[in-house]
Enzyme design. Structure first.
Site, mmCIF file in Angstrom:
data_model
loop_
_atom_site.group_PDB
_atom_site.id
_atom_site.type_symbol
_atom_site.label_atom_id
_atom_site.label_comp_id
_atom_site.label_asym_id
_atom_site.label_seq_id
_atom_site.Cartn_x
_atom_site.Cartn_y
_atom_site.Cartn_z
ATOM 1 N N ILE A 94 0.841 -1.209 0.000
ATOM 2 C CA ILE A 94 0.000 0.000 0.000
ATOM 3 C C ILE A 94 0.874 1.257 0.000
ATOM 4 N N ASP B 104 12.061 2.129 5.650
ATOM 5 C CA ASP B 104 11.553 0.753 5.633
ATOM 6 C C ASP B 104 12.694 -0.171 6.036
ATOM 7 N N ASP C 183 15.060 0.085 10.774
ATOM 8 C CA ASP C 183 13.960 -0.515 11.526
ATOM 9 C C ASP C 183 13.452 0.542 12.519
ATOM 10 N N LYS D 8 1.734 -7.793 9.215
ATOM 11 C CA LYS D 8 0.288 -7.823 8.954
ATOM 12 C C LYS D 8 -0.326 -9.206 8.746
ATOM 13 N N SER E 260 -7.264 -0.967 10.274
ATOM 14 C CA SER E 260 -7.875 -2.033 9.471
ATOM 15 C C SER E 260 -9.304 -2.276 9.916
ATOM 16 N N TYR F 57 -2.527 -9.559 15.669
ATOM 17 C CA TYR F 57 -2.361 -8.510 14.650
ATOM 18 C C TYR F 57 -3.425 -7.432 14.834
ATOM 19 N N LYS G 175 -3.411 -3.202 16.054
ATOM 20 C CA LYS G 175 -4.061 -2.061 15.381
ATOM 21 C C LYS G 175 -4.933 -1.292 16.375
ATOM 22 N N ASN H 127 -10.633 -4.335 2.180
ATOM 23 C CA ASN H 127 -9.727 -5.344 1.602
ATOM 24 C C ASN H 127 -9.040 -4.830 0.332
ATOM 25 N N ASN I 143 -4.341 -14.387 1.930
ATOM 26 C CA ASN I 143 -5.475 -13.588 1.454
ATOM 27 C C ASN I 143 -5.954 -14.083 0.098
ATOM 28 N N LEU I 144 -7.207 -13.764 -0.174
ATOM 29 C CA LEU I 144 -7.885 -14.368 -1.332
ATOM 30 C C LEU I 144 -7.273 -13.992 -2.684
ATOM 31 N N ARG J 60 -12.742 -21.233 7.397
ATOM 32 C CA ARG J 60 -11.473 -20.902 8.058
ATOM 33 C C ARG J 60 -11.806 -20.318 9.434
HETATM 34 P P1 NAD Z 1 3.398 -4.630 3.543
HETATM 35 O O1 NAD Z 1 3.939 -5.709 4.406
HETATM 36 O O2 NAD Z 1 3.449 -4.819 2.073
HETATM 37 O O3 NAD Z 1 4.122 -3.253 3.902
HETATM 38 C C1 NAD Z 1 4.543 -2.931 5.211
HETATM 39 C C2 NAD Z 1 5.973 -2.427 5.119
HETATM 40 O O4 NAD Z 1 6.445 -2.088 6.428
HETATM 41 C C3 NAD Z 1 6.943 -3.464 4.556
HETATM 42 O O5 NAD Z 1 7.671 -2.899 3.493
HETATM 43 C C4 NAD Z 1 7.845 -3.810 5.729
HETATM 44 O O6 NAD Z 1 9.166 -4.134 5.309
HETATM 45 C C5 NAD Z 1 7.778 -2.539 6.569
HETATM 46 N N1 NAD Z 1 8.035 -2.713 8.010
HETATM 47 C C6 NAD Z 1 7.434 -3.584 8.853
HETATM 48 N N2 NAD Z 1 7.924 -3.412 10.096
HETATM 49 C C7 NAD Z 1 8.823 -2.397 10.038
HETATM 50 C C8 NAD Z 1 9.653 -1.748 10.995
HETATM 51 N N3 NAD Z 1 9.663 -2.115 12.283
HETATM 52 N N4 NAD Z 1 10.458 -0.742 10.580
HETATM 53 C C9 NAD Z 1 10.466 -0.360 9.280
HETATM 54 N N5 NAD Z 1 9.722 -0.940 8.327
HETATM 55 C C10 NAD Z 1 8.897 -1.947 8.704
HETATM 56 O O7 NAD Z 1 1.901 -4.339 4.019
HETATM 57 P P2 NAD Z 1 0.766 -3.472 3.318
HETATM 58 O O8 NAD Z 1 -0.251 -4.401 2.798
HETATM 59 O O9 NAD Z 1 1.371 -2.464 2.434
HETATM 60 O O10 NAD Z 1 0.144 -2.778 4.608
HETATM 61 C C11 NAD Z 1 0.543 -1.491 5.045
HETATM 62 C C12 NAD Z 1 -0.138 -1.193 6.364
HETATM 63 O O11 NAD Z 1 -1.549 -1.268 6.190
HETATM 64 C C13 NAD Z 1 0.203 -2.181 7.479
HETATM 65 O O12 NAD Z 1 0.304 -1.457 8.695
HETATM 66 C C14 NAD Z 1 -0.984 -3.109 7.507
HETATM 67 O O13 NAD Z 1 -1.195 -3.687 8.764
HETATM 68 C C15 NAD Z 1 -2.124 -2.163 7.136
HETATM 69 N N6 NAD Z 1 -3.282 -2.856 6.527
HETATM 70 C C16 NAD Z 1 -3.078 -3.658 5.439
HETATM 71 C C17 NAD Z 1 -4.165 -4.319 4.877
HETATM 72 C C18 NAD Z 1 -3.983 -5.238 3.682
HETATM 73 O O14 NAD Z 1 -4.887 -6.027 3.394
HETATM 74 N N7 NAD Z 1 -2.883 -5.193 2.944
HETATM 75 C C19 NAD Z 1 -5.451 -4.154 5.415
HETATM 76 C C20 NAD Z 1 -5.618 -3.308 6.506
HETATM 77 C C21 NAD Z 1 -4.509 -2.654 7.055
HETATM 78 C C1 UD1 Z 2 -7.978 -10.926 6.350
HETATM 79 C C2 UD1 Z 2 -7.585 -10.865 7.802
HETATM 80 C C3 UD1 Z 2 -7.867 -9.464 8.331
HETATM 81 C C4 UD1 Z 2 -7.157 -8.414 7.472
HETATM 82 C C5 UD1 Z 2 -7.626 -8.590 6.021
HETATM 83 C C6 UD1 Z 2 -6.959 -7.631 5.072
HETATM 84 C C7 UD1 Z 2 -7.932 -13.166 8.608
HETATM 85 C C8 UD1 Z 2 -8.763 -14.049 9.484
HETATM 86 N N1 UD1 Z 2 -8.325 -11.870 8.558
HETATM 87 O O1 UD1 Z 2 -9.338 -10.663 6.283
HETATM 88 O O2 UD1 Z 2 -7.420 -9.335 9.669
HETATM 89 O O3 UD1 Z 2 -7.482 -7.109 7.921
HETATM 90 O O4 UD1 Z 2 -7.312 -9.929 5.606
HETATM 91 O O5 UD1 Z 2 -5.589 -7.927 4.993
HETATM 92 O O6 UD1 Z 2 -6.950 -13.579 8.022
HETATM 93 N N2 UD1 Z 2 -10.859 -16.988 1.272
HETATM 94 C C9 UD1 Z 2 -11.028 -18.194 0.632
HETATM 95 N N3 UD1 Z 2 -9.906 -18.874 0.247
HETATM 96 C C10 UD1 Z 2 -8.637 -18.403 0.452
HETATM 97 C C11 UD1 Z 2 -8.489 -17.159 1.099
HETATM 98 C C12 UD1 Z 2 -9.620 -16.481 1.508
HETATM 99 O O7 UD1 Z 2 -12.147 -18.664 0.425
HETATM 100 O O8 UD1 Z 2 -7.666 -19.079 0.081
HETATM 101 C C13 UD1 Z 2 -12.068 -16.227 1.658
HETATM 102 C C14 UD1 Z 2 -12.168 -15.919 3.144
HETATM 103 O O9 UD1 Z 2 -12.827 -16.957 3.811
HETATM 104 C C15 UD1 Z 2 -12.951 -14.600 3.125
HETATM 105 C C16 UD1 Z 2 -12.516 -13.927 1.820
HETATM 106 O O10 UD1 Z 2 -11.996 -14.980 1.007
HETATM 107 O O11 UD1 Z 2 -14.329 -14.862 3.047
HETATM 108 C C17 UD1 Z 2 -11.447 -12.862 1.999
HETATM 109 O O12 UD1 Z 2 -10.362 -13.417 2.733
HETATM 110 P P1 UD1 Z 2 -8.995 -12.595 2.986
HETATM 111 O O13 UD1 Z 2 -8.494 -12.080 1.692
HETATM 112 O O14 UD1 Z 2 -8.092 -13.463 3.787
HETATM 113 O O15 UD1 Z 2 -9.459 -11.331 3.821
HETATM 114 P P2 UD1 Z 2 -10.292 -11.233 5.205
HETATM 115 O O16 UD1 Z 2 -10.717 -12.551 5.684
HETATM 116 O O17 UD1 Z 2 -11.329 -10.208 5.014
#
Ligand code: NAD
Ligand code: UD1
Length: 329
Positions: free
Chosen positions: A12, A31, A58, A84, A124, A148, A152, A178, A198-199, A289
């Protein structure tokens, strides 16, 4: 505006940096590369034709982090850095609490010391636990089901307490639903290590033949077709939400959901993916799950009203762009 982006090499963060640069903001990235690769920096430069400054540090190392505050004069921070993976957080809770909390406390403490008072934090939808009704609004009760999610929620609490103690802070908490999809260039995207949880990352790996079959976790949920419903949002729309948060006229402590407001089931997503990409995704129904909920989607009215947030990408776009990234890499 000069912005410090923590975790800027991640999924992101890197997409948000493209938007910041498009909006003529200056970007400093910090990072540790614990979950990303340095080549993201070159890709950002290639896509935008603009330069960014990168520090491999870090955030848990406060004295190294301090060197950035000493050298760079930035006005605001977007704090993406954190671990995450839900499953990993259950296995290694101390690692999650240490990484996500110590890093944030160090960052906030230095922000206070160096008088940088504007922060946007990545929260999140996981903080809503199992919602009582849908769509989810920002004032719904909060709870978590895994370490996790608890990090948050704890960081949200820390930010609220910090604001109470010093209301010159300007804090925006963004609760993402998502995120999927990727930048059109096909250079940046979500690239998890090992087998994805994740899906969407799982679907694309089945589509390109890296994994044999998608397990659909449950077909007896109380949803349109029995499979889980989520609010998928294109990562570029999410990125836009961060620029809007930085430009927001409203100050103080604000919390916004960033989602599209629309729910999509697992089957709907897989079928759309097959259709727009003209590719087969082998799938089978598997048991539910642990910890999954039936449905989750946002009310994004507040973000629309106060930020002017207006997600424009469709599920079709998200499927096309996610596939494009993995095919290119
Ligand atoms: P990501 O893992 O791709 O990016 C996170 C980055 O933070 C990575 O590059 C990692 O190397 C860096 N990092 C982690 N710990 C660190 C530290 N102690 N010092 C310096 N760098 C560090 O994850 P993302 O999907 O880009 O998510 C970004 C943020 O959004 C996270 O905080 C995550 O929890 C939150 N978030 C993500 C999702 C999602 O589905 N991707 C959903 C809700 C919230
Ligand atoms: C997951 C995390 C949540 C996080 C979010 C975004 C869990 C329990 N929750 O949520 O904390 O904020 O990702 O990063 O991991 N699915 C399948 N097959 C798969 C994978 C997923 O059927 O192989 C389904 C799941 O049951 C769900 C949907 O797809 O219904 C989305 O799953 P996923 O992408 O893991 O996201 P979340 O469950 O919403």
């Amino acid at each position: 505006m000069k912005v410090l982006v923590t975790g800027g090499c991640g999924y992101i963060g890197s997409h948000t940096i493209l938007e910041l640069l498009k909006n003529d903001m200056e970007v400093i990235i910090v990072d540790s590369l614990i979950n990303s690769k340095k080549d993201v920096i070159d890709k950002i430069k290639k896509i935008t034709g603009k330069d960014v400054t990168f520090y491999e540090i870090d955030l848990c190392d406060k004295e190294k982090l301090r060197t950035i505050f000493e050298k760079e004069k930035f006005d605001s921070v977007i704090h993406f850095a954190g671990l995450k993976a839900v499953g990993e957080s259950v296995e290694k809770p101390l690692m999650y609490y240490e990484n996500n909390l110590i890093s944030t406390i160090n960052l906030l403490d230095l922000m206070k010391e160096y008088n940088v008072k504007k922060i946007v934090f990545s929260s999140s939808a996981t903080v809503y636990g199992n919602p009582q009704s849908l769509p989810i609004k920002e004032d719904f009760p909060l709870s978590t089901t895994n370490p996790y999610g608890t990090t948050k929620l704890m960081i949200e609490t820390i930010l609220k307490d910090l604001y109470k103690s010093d209301n010159s802070f300007d804090i925006t908490i963004l609760r993402y639903f998502n995120p999927i999809g990727a930048d059109k260039s096909g250079l940046l995207g979500e690239d998890p290590n090992g087998i994805p949880n994740n899906l969407m990352p799982y679907i694309v790996r089945v589509a390109v033949g890296k994994l044999p079959i998608l397990n659909i976790f449950g077909d007896d949920y109380n949803t349109v077709d029995g499979t889980g419903v989520r609010d998928y949002i294109h990562v570029c729309d999410l990125a836009d939400g961060h620029v809007l948060a930085l430009k927001n006229k409203k100050t103080g402590l604000k919390i916004y959901n960033l989602g599209t407001g629309k729910g999509t089931s697992v089957l709907e997503l897989v079928n759309t993916f097959e259709h727009v990409n003209n590719v087969k995704v082998n799938r089978q129904i598997a048991p539910r799950r642990d910890g999954d909920i039936d449905a989750c989607y946002a009310s994004n009215e507040l973000a629309k009203q106060e930020l002017g947030f207006n997600p424009k990408y469709t599920i079709e776009d998200m499927c096309r762009d996610s596939y494009n990234f993995v095919k290119n890499n």
